[in-house]
Design an enzyme around this catalytic site. Sequence first.
Site: not given
Length: 615
Positions: A351-352
């Site tokens: 994530y990210c």
Amino acid sequence: MTDSKRDKSEGNGAFPGFDPKSVEAYIVKDPEAMAVNFARALENLGKAASAWLAPRERGEKIDTVADPITDIVKTLSKVGEYWLSDPRRTLEAQTYLLSGYFGLWTKTMQRLSGDSAAEPEAEPVKDKRFADEDWQKNPFFDFLRQTYLLTSGWAEKLVTDAEGLDEHTRHKAAFYTKQITAALSPANFVATNPQLYRETVASNAENLVRGMKIFAEDMSAGHGELRLRQTDMTKFAVGRDMALTPGKVIAQSDVCQVIQYEAATDKVLKRPLLICPPWINKFYILDLNPQKSFIKWCVEQGHTVFVISWVNPDKRHAAKDWTSYAREGIDFALETIEKATGEKEVNAVGYCVGGTLLAATLALHAKEKNKRIRTVTFLTTQVDFTFAGDLKVFVDEEQIAALEEQMNALGYLEGSKMATAFNMLRASELIWPYFVNNYLKGQEPLPFDLLFWNADSTRMAAANHSFYLRNCYLDNALSQGKMMLDGKKLSLKDVKIPVYNLATREDHIAPAKSVFVGSQFFGGPVEFVVTGSGHIAGVVNPPGKHKYQFWTGGPVKGDYDRWLVEAKETPGSWWPHWHDWIKSHDSRMVPARKPGGAALNALEEAPGSFVMERA
């Protein structure tokens, strides 16, 4: 305005088109009570000033505010040089603004004199700051609003039309101009905001007494820096109200804890699922509460879920760089999974920035013939930073060097610095409404779990953050095949495993176009998916909510906008689509597993102690 002055204006008929009753709510009824409350508000403001000053007097806080201000001045001065270097351009800019002012003044005076032709038609309210009806109905506030909009538009036009600026300078100038104009909005001041003015008069400034008390508390809570509260932080606690999915911490390194969650089904997918969250925020955004938890949902679909919970670093972690986070984080988690389950092959989710690290680690694994990760899912992850959005404003050699000097003194970047940067990306939503509501209206913010998580900021290890800024935002080294990790040059073309690459349509941190462009650098098949909403809400979108939609399409080629137009739109959450994609690559099932298996004992209950550390 006092009663005597009002009577005088009514008696002489100064403005026949103006209804005196419309100013009733703006007339001070009890000057003495208001004066007392102004004094009390100033007393609270003095407490805030003391809270700001005290750590500086003790030498605990060293101000670095001059660095960004210097960069703002230098950047905007380059715009000014263009317009001031030629008298004709200077006159052109002045004439454009002054003619606009003159037109507004003329219309306002016509309205006040009773000219019905000058009455503006009611405009649909597009800007939440100006939702109060008196921004249009009252000639004074309407004049302020239109003057502000004219001036801010003129300032932005100066940046847009200035020639000879390099792209980075123009980007910075546009960003700084928006920050300045957002701060100077008449909605942010008592005397120029009709709603604030009325509330101040109605309460005899009690709102300011409460607001300055909150201001002093926030300054004290930030130990000399303003910690703007966006929610009631007392209403939530990690492990009590959020991060509730049952599990155990089964391993711990210098940089992370590894959590394994308890099975909720009799059979589970043979391949375990490893989630690598960003270290810029805490992992429990994916386990916010039982209704919104991606982790809980995955467990219920039959995944054996492992999550990396990153340490909230201090000076002991100053030298921990990306190699450390790859080896002591991702590789450590993979080894833990094998010990706990006996499985060498896993599905991984990043994530990210956790996804950016995961992509780099996969390229490193390819060099080392490491095939533990068999599919990878990237959530709002950038691997190419050409179109990385407004965060690039903060990244150039001069700014990074100044930041590195600050980090080297402490060994880390304070969590408040990154939190402020992210809030500035959406200042009109994440800064100024709370400034107005908290400090000028004197209202305590409502409890909101997402904003609690947003305020639960983390520090960044100096070496890690420096590597990230230089290699990703400054040099764009990963997509260009120039990033070095653990002594090896990386190439994303070596990553040939199936990729599920999710972008969110309104993302201000990892713009969808940036994620789309990054998809083209992988060496294997890529399933590119776009979901509605932004960086958080687009990802944390459980199927039961029936919110938003997602788009799927063909090969990731050409232009993002064209791809989106031709893509297939499906209502609802992307989660089931992703789960089907995972099963399409390996749907084998095995009996449910217990956290740690036979090899590892639980160190503590989920969500663990690392996530509890506050910055």
